[in-house]
Every structure is written in C-alpha cells, then in structure tokens.
Design an enzyme around this catalytic site. Structure first.
Site, short mmCIF file in Angstrom:
data_model
loop_
_atom_site.label_atom_id
_atom_site.label_comp_id
_atom_site.label_asym_id
_atom_site.label_seq_id
_atom_site.Cartn_x
_atom_site.Cartn_y
_atom_site.Cartn_z
CD1 TRP A 1 34.89 35.49 35.06
CD2 TRP A 1 32.82 36.30 35.12
NE1 TRP A 1 34.54 35.81 33.77
CE2 TRP A 1 33.27 36.32 33.77
CE3 TRP A 1 31.54 36.77 35.39
CZ2 TRP A 1 32.49 36.77 32.73
CZ3 TRP A 1 30.75 37.23 34.35
CH2 TRP A 1 31.23 37.23 33.03
CG HIS A 2 29.52 38.72 37.91
ND1 HIS A 2 29.41 37.37 38.11
CD2 HIS A 2 28.60 39.03 36.96
CE1 HIS A 2 28.45 36.89 37.33
NE2 HIS A 2 27.95 37.87 36.62
N GLY A 3 33.43 40.81 39.41
CA GLY A 3 34.12 42.04 39.79
C GLY A 3 35.03 41.85 40.98
#
Length: 475
Positions: free
Chosen positions: A322-324
């Site tokens: 989700w972060h990247g």
C-alpha cells in the site's frame, strides 16, 4: 499546498474567519469549497477524477442502504464497489509495478513496450482516500453506519481538507456525527494552536534538517563507513516520524480550530516495548484499518497459531505494498511481519509470558531500545524504495555496511548532528504519549502561545525553506 506554506496559511485564515461568522448550514458549503481549492491547487485535472470517484461511491452507498432497508442482500453491490475502488488504485499506482515485474521475471519485452507506451501519473492522496471510501462502504454493509448520509455530508467526509492528503484515515464514526455540531472553546482553540506549532517544529526543524544529511547514503551506500550508515538509519526513522506525525499534528490542529476532532495517528511509538505495542501507536488509523478490513476478513486470530500468524504476515506485506509500488515496500512489510510472527510465537510458546521477565533490571528500557533499533532498520527498505529498480541493491549495500562494522570509507558530512535531532525527536515522542507536560503547563498557556509563535517564526526563518513535500504525500 503544503501546511508549512503561505498559500495554506492564506486559505486557512480566510476559511477560518468566514467560517465562524456564518450559520452552520453555510459552513459545510464553505468547507467543501475550501477542500476543492486545496486539492485543485495540487492538480486541477485530478480534482475531477477525485470528485467522480466520490460520486460513484455515493451512488453505491445509496444503493446499499436501499438494499438493507428492503431486507435484501447487498453483498454484490459491496463487492462491486470495493473491486472498482481497488482497480482505480491499482491502475494508477501499480500499473508500472506489475508490468515491470512481469518483464523482470519473464523477460517478455512486450510487457516493457506496453508499459512505455503509457504515461500514467499518480493522483495525490489516492491511497488514503481509497481506504477511506472502502471503509465507509463496509461500515454501511456491517450496519455500523445506520442512517443515510446526505450528498453534501458524504462529500465533506471524504474531502475534508485538513486530513485530505495524508490522513489520518477517518472512519464514519470518527467524523460524521460531528459534521453538524462543530464546537469551539478556549481550550480546543489553544490545543489546536499548540498542535500546529508542534507539527511545524517537527516538520521544519527536525525532519527537513535530517533529510539532506542522510540523502548521500542512499545515493552510494558502499562508500560510507558503518558509523555513518547506522546513524543515517536512526536519523531516517526519526525523519519519518517527525514528518508524518508533524503532518498529523497540523491536520488535527487545523480541524480543532474548525471545531472538529479527528483521530490521533501516533502515540509515542518509540516508547513501545513490543512490536504489537508499536503498531498500536504508529500510524494508528492505517494499522486499525488493516486489522478491521484485511486481517479479520482473512480469518484474523481464528484457527491455528500458524494460520493467524500467516494472516498477520500477509496483512503486513500488503500494508507495505500500500505504501508504494516497489518490492522494497513489500520487503519492508515482510521484515516487520516476520518480527511480529517471531514475537507472537515466542509469547505463546511461553504460555503468554513475556520473553524477558520484568524482574530483570532496566528491562523496560532494554525492550524499548531493542524495538526502536529493529524498527529503525526497517527504514532501510522504506528509504531505498526511492531508488526504483535499484532499491534492493541499495538495501543490500546498507545492511552489509552496517553489519560488517567497517571503519573504512567516508564519514557522512554533519553526521554528528544526527544524534541531536534523534534526541529532540524522542522528546516529542514522549510529549505525544504523556499528558504530563500539557497538564503542568496548562495554567501558563496564555503566555506560552505567543512566545512559542515568535520562536517558531524565527526557527522557520532559520531552518525552513518551505519547499519539501511531506513524505506520505507520495502514497
């Protein structure tokens, strides 16, 4: 429009002055207008995309409410809108990640050529608002949100500009009950101002000064000695904390001045004595979202110990993704998930007793320092992701440099400043957890506020250029 910028100061000041001088019905329209301006300042084109996403979600919410009122199943509608939101996020955020991974694994040149034929830009805040709208749909389905939301309130819940870009990720019960009842008094106003100044200090004075010191490490980690690599790693952990918790403080402070409370996202995470404790204090709204809408649907802690640990590990890996869109972020989630797995397994194996008994001298400090150091090493994956395809090579070089204890190589310029910034950041970490300072200093607020305001203006003039985005804007 950064919180630490003149455009935001102008927008917020105008909004605030008009807001408290008009009836409540007009206030919501004003907040929506300010929120649209706030997002449109970043990207006028993606503003229409964002509004379309909210409109589609509103239509599905109305249909889900109708199905529930009719006593019919709404699972098909819920599945459809969740899938649509995930596809929207995946297209913009993971298109190049998927095609690049296919090319790397298979060598299929058509995948690379197909990806290069597209120019896809990431809409600002897409990860945050996607999770927020998904949670809203699920809450309606679960009956947590029992009453229909008006068109205006629905848009305001998603668009509310203080938390719009990087959270906190609000739930329906965090904000919707407050929409028609903003409350302001002397205490809330002072609290909001203190939060704004504290957040500015963490962002401008700490995070933005650490960033240029450690940046050379991730350009060529092989040329630096172990001392520099270690303190750069500790410095980055503090940079992320001060940057993101500083953003949250400013978001909460802005909301307070408008008469609302929004959730805290951090609660002294570097005082945690276990990884489970850490994740109840760090990025709290994301951790609870992953627990309620991913971990529990996967099966949660039901079933065998292995299965519940696997559910937790999958959740952490997906939280990393989700972060990247980079394998380094997946590795970041896997690294932290592995320590949670080991910690939980040892805890259960000892009959739910702590691994190190409380009778050991300074055991609390030992646990806290251990968790902080292990967590700070996860930052290597997080920071290296900025190098794109070279990220995992950078991770390897940093870990190799630290763990081989090499004393040859360059020493990082200004590395001696990092311990000072880490200590100051830890002080704010303690302030965030304990209300001791707030309670003791409360009688002196009227004197402290103007004094701190002058000090902050001086510090921003000395240290701040107002030009650096918040780290979580990229997500």
């Amino acid at each position: 429009m950064l919180f630490n910028s003149i455009p935001y100061l102008i927008l917020f000041a105008l909004t605030y002055l008009i807001y408290w001088n008009i009836p409540q019905k007009g206030r919501k329209t004003l907040l929506l207008t300010s929120s649209v301006i706030f997002y449109g300042y970043f990207s006028f084109t993606f503003l229409f995309h964002f509004l379309a996403v909210i409109l589609v979600n509103y239509w599905f919410s109305e249909r889900i409410f109708k199905k529930k009122e009719e006593g019919k199943s709404d699972k098909t509608l819920l599945t459809t809108i969740v899938v649509l939101n995930v596809i929207n996020l995946a297209f913009f955020k993971y298109f190049y990640f998927v095609t690049g991974s296919v090319y790397s694994i298979t060598g299929w040149t058509q995948a690379k050529a197909f990806a290069e034929s597209w120019s896809i830009f990431l809409p600002l805040a897409i990860s945050f608002y996607t999770f927020q709208v998904i949670a809203l749909q699920v809450d309606i389905h679960r009956g947590i949100l029992k009453e229909r939301i008006s068109f205006q309130d629905y848009f305001l819940f998603i668009l509310f500009f203080p938390q719009l870009i990087a959270g906190p990720i609000m739930r329906s019960d965090n904000f919707i009950p407050q929409i028609d009842h903003p409350e302001i008094d002397s205490d809330r106003m002072k609290k909001g101002l203190f939060l704004l100044m504290g957040g500015l200090f963490k962002k401008v004075v700490i995070a933005e000064n650490i960033a240029p010191i450690i940046a050379p490490i991730y350009m060529d980690p092989g040329k630096f000695d172990s001392f520099s690599l270690l303190f750069a790693n500790l410095g980055f952990a503090m940079q992320v904390y001060c940057d993101f918790s500083g953003y949250t403080d400013m978001a909460r402070g802005s909301a307070n001045l408008l008469g609302y409370e929004i959730p805290e996202n951090f609660k002294g995470p570097f005082l945690a004595q276990s990884f489970r404790d850490l994740w109840s204090r760090w990025h709290i709204t994301l951790s609870s979202w992953l627990r309620d809408y991913l971990y529990i649907p996967l099966g949660g802690s039901q079933g065998s110990v292995f299965r519940s640990n696997l559910n937790m590990f999958i959740t952490m890996c997906l939280g990393g993704l989700w972060h990247g869109a980079n394998w380094a972020f997946v590795a970041w989630g896997a690294y932290l998930g592995a320590f949670l797995w080991v910690e939980r397994s040892l805890y259960l194996a000892r009959g739910k007793k702590k691994l190190l008994p409380d009778t050991i001298p300074f055991i609390g400090l030992i646990r806290t320092v251990s968790v902080f150091f292990i967590f700070s090493f996860s930052g290597v994956f997080f920071r290296a992701a900025a190098r794109g395809d070279e990220s995992m090579n950078v991770v390897y070089e940093v870990f190799k440099g630290i763990l081989t204890f090499r004393n040859v190589g360059d020493t990082l310029d200004r590395v001696n400043e990092l311990p000072m910034f880490v200590v100051i950041g830890l002080f704010f970490n303690w302030l965030q957890y304990s209300d001791f300072a707030y309670t003791k200093l409360k009688p002196y607020q009227n004197y402290l506020l103007p004094l701190l305001a002058v000090v902050m203006l001086l510090l921003m003039g000395i240290f701040g250029d107002g030009g650096q985005d918040f780290i979580y804007f990229q997500f």
